[in-house]
Design an enzyme around this catalytic site. Structure first.
Site, short mmCIF file in Angstrom:
data_model
loop_
_atom_site.label_atom_id
_atom_site.label_comp_id
_atom_site.label_asym_id
_atom_site.label_seq_id
_atom_site.Cartn_x
_atom_site.Cartn_y
_atom_site.Cartn_z
N HIS A 1 31.17 36.05 48.82
CA HIS A 1 30.23 34.92 48.79
C HIS A 1 28.80 35.40 48.58
O HIS A 1 28.02 34.79 47.81
CB HIS A 1 30.34 34.12 50.09
CG HIS A 1 31.44 33.10 50.08
ND1 HIS A 1 31.39 31.96 49.30
CD2 HIS A 1 32.61 33.05 50.75
CE1 HIS A 1 32.49 31.25 49.50
NE2 HIS A 1 33.26 31.88 50.36
N ASN B 1 49.18 39.14 31.14
CA ASN B 1 49.75 40.46 31.41
C ASN B 1 50.76 40.84 30.33
O ASN B 1 50.80 41.98 29.86
CB ASN B 1 50.42 40.45 32.78
CG ASN B 1 50.87 41.83 33.22
OD1 ASN B 1 50.07 42.70 33.54
ND2 ASN B 1 52.18 42.04 33.21
N ARG C 1 48.88 41.75 27.10
CA ARG C 1 48.26 43.08 27.15
C ARG C 1 49.24 44.18 26.76
O ARG C 1 48.85 45.20 26.19
CB ARG C 1 47.75 43.36 28.57
CG ARG C 1 46.53 42.57 29.00
CD ARG C 1 46.25 42.83 30.46
NE ARG C 1 45.22 41.96 30.98
CZ ARG C 1 43.92 42.27 31.05
NH1 ARG C 1 43.53 43.46 30.60
NH2 ARG C 1 43.04 41.44 31.54
#
Length: 364
Positions: free
Chosen positions: A148, A265, A268
């Site tokens: 954050h 994925n 790739r």
């Protein structure tokens, strides 16, 4: 003494009785299951952790009869199917064995690791995470707080680089482009960490009944649209084998994120001018999404660690220069758990890698 002779000598000395004696006195619970999921051995620590009486006869009984935990049974099944290991967390509650002699109900958070052996046998190591749970919660809060805090300065730096990108010199243009690329990667990493933190909270008590009714085929097509420009550059196509409708209850944005990560994925690791195949089918009470590429497949190390945070496989398997955060598959796993499902990976017998995402099926 040569290493081979020493290993043989050790194996002769360490007979099965000696190993069982050591395991019996181990500080970790230990169970042995045969190929039919029947309990063949457990040590004293396992009995205490699982609330099984010392005199209770549990040998040759099915695991689910002895330990009322469907998550543990699913982890054992997945370990047996994948030939690897599976980790599961749950809270074990012991109740009074007789209403005439009530005993206090005891709840304890447990962790188990199921390890596949030969011929379908599985070993399960169990330990309490009572002390570890507080440490893990503190670590998760720390990661979430840091993520954050990083969002604001990263946003400010992005605005600065945008102003620098206006009419730069040739030398500055290269440096600014590199800076923008790294800032984008860091922003994605922070976003992934925050998403993982939210997902871990949602996975504790999945409530699919309160979710929307979604069609998996539509979600796959929407996810592929985001990757289509990258796929077209390399001549990679998507083929969906669906047949009948496949509705599930779920969070649309999170399931879309899971499918996007799986397809990304696969892209790739896909060769140029190849096909990614997505197969949708119903398997008992599960709707299963199988995503298969035609790459080199997973290494044994990939199959063991690929769902761990920040794990990156062998870079030589990747067919692109894009670098991920190492959190993509960890996020998919948490999304699956948040929906009451699971995910596993394997090498397809026809070649390439295959990811199988299973979600509870529902009536349309």
């Amino acid at each position: 003494m040569v290493p081979g002779q020493r290993q043989q000598q050790i194996c002769q000395w360490l007979n099965s009785k000696q190993l069982l004696d050591w395991l019996e006195n181990s500080s970790q619970g230990f169970l042995v299951l045969d190929r039919w999921n029947r309990l063949q051995h457990l040590n004293g620590r396992a009995r205490r952790l699982l609330g099984i009486g010392k005199d209770a006869r549990v040998i040759n009984r099915y695991l689910l009869e002895v330990v009322r935990c469907h998550q543990l049974e699913a982890a054992v099944r997945e370990a047996r199917l994948s030939g690897g290991r599976q980790r599961v967390l749950w809270t074990n509650s012991t109740v009074s064995p007789s209403p005439l002699h009530p005993e206090p109900i005891r709840s304890e958070p447990l962790e188990a690791v199921a390890l596949a052996g030969e011929k379908g046998w599985v070993a399960v190591f169990v330990q309490s995470r009572q002390s570890l749970q507080a440490q893990q919660e503190q670590q998760e809060r720390w990661v979430s707080d840091v993520a954050h805090e990083l969002r604001t300065p990263l946003t400010a730096l992005s605005l600065v680089t945008e102003s620098l990108a206006i009419n730069p010199s040739d030398k500055q243009a290269v440096q600014v482009e590199r800076l923008q690329r790294e800032l984008t990667r860091l922003q994605q990493l922070v976003s992934d960490l925050l998403e993982l933190s939210r997902l871990e909270t949602a996975a504790v008590q999945p409530n699919t009944a309160a979710m929307d009714l979604l069609e998996i085929h539509d979600l796959v097509e929407r996810a592929w649209q985001s990757l289509a420009p990258l796929a077209e550059q390399r001549g990679v196509e998507l083929r969906i084998n669906a047949g009948e409708p496949h509705p599930v209850r779920g969070n649309s944005s999170r399931l879309l994120r899971a499918l996007l990560n799986l397809l990304d994925n696969a892209l790739r690791h896909s060769p140029d001018n190849s096909t990614i195949e997505v197969r949708l089918l119903r398997d008992g009470r599960w709707e299963r999404i199988e995503v298969r590429d035609n790459g080199d497949g997973f290494s044994p190390e990939d199959l063991q660690y690929m769902f761990d945070r920040f794990y990156r496989g062998d870079p030589s398997r990747s067919r692109t220069q894009r670098v991920g955060s190492g959190l993509g598959l960890a996020i998919v796993q948490q999304i699956a758990h948040a929906h009451g499902g699971h995910i596993r990976a394997r090498n397809h017998q026809g070649g390439g890698a295959e990811m199988q995402l299973s979600l509870p099926c529902t009536k349309p």
